[in-house]
Enzyme design. Structure first.
Site, mmCIF file in Angstrom:
data_model
loop_
_atom_site.group_PDB
_atom_site.id
_atom_site.type_symbol
_atom_site.label_atom_id
_atom_site.label_comp_id
_atom_site.label_asym_id
_atom_site.label_seq_id
_atom_site.Cartn_x
_atom_site.Cartn_y
_atom_site.Cartn_z
ATOM 1 C CG HIS A 53 0.440 5.494 4.012
ATOM 2 N ND1 HIS A 53 -0.524 5.329 4.981
ATOM 3 C CD2 HIS A 53 1.285 4.442 4.151
ATOM 4 C CE1 HIS A 53 -0.262 4.231 5.675
ATOM 5 N NE2 HIS A 53 0.833 3.673 5.201
ATOM 6 C CG HIS A 64 -0.363 -0.100 2.534
ATOM 7 N ND1 HIS A 64 0.132 -1.282 3.043
ATOM 8 C CD2 HIS A 64 -0.174 0.827 3.492
ATOM 9 C CE1 HIS A 64 0.592 -1.071 4.263
ATOM 10 N NE2 HIS A 64 0.435 0.200 4.566
#
Ligand SMILES: [Zn+2]
Length: 138
Positions: free
Chosen positions: A99, A97
């Protein structure tokens, strides 16, 4: 390392867990971080499970980064700021992931925010933030 079946982000991808979704296509999903470090903090993930960003093949990586670029610019529009931080970490959730954190020079969070904002936005506030972002994406 946890088994892939227990991966929270894979459950979100499969619709088995809820999220404040802001963007989805066949490869990439983006949603609000439920423990935001700033207002408008979103995560961008590949739908296919991988542990680290660097585990993606070149085509998958390029696709994720291209969509991250698109979404960061949408966050700039939504929050009327030029400054969106991009952070790649990964010890929290074991699914690749990125951010994205839209920032303001006067938000008082320093160069890199290091902890979730307190108080945490309510679900009503999260829905409003989600709508604000979705509106500029459509
Ligand atoms: Zn996963």
């Amino acid at each position: 390392m946890k088994p892939k079946e227990d991966c929270i982000f894979c459950k979100i991808v499969k619709g088995e867990m809820p999220c404040y979704k802001i963007y989805e296509d066949k490869d990439v999903l983006s949603f609000l971080d439920i423990n935001p470090y700033c207002i408008g903090h979103v995560l961008v993930i590949p739908k296919k499970h991988s542990r680290w960003l660097w585990d993606l093949n070149e085509a998958e990586y390029t696709r994720l980064v291209e969509r991250t670029h698109f979404l960061a610019n949408k966050l700039r529009d939504a929050f009327k700021t030029e400054w969106v931080e991009e952070v790649v970490a990964g010890i929290g959730t074991e699914h690749t992931h990125i951010h994205l954190q839209p920032r303001k020079f006067d938000d008082g969070l320093g160069e890199l925010p290091t902890k979730p904002i307190i108080p945490k936005p309510t679900s009503e506030e999260m829905k409003k933030i989600q709508e604000k972002i979705v509106k500029v994406i459509k």
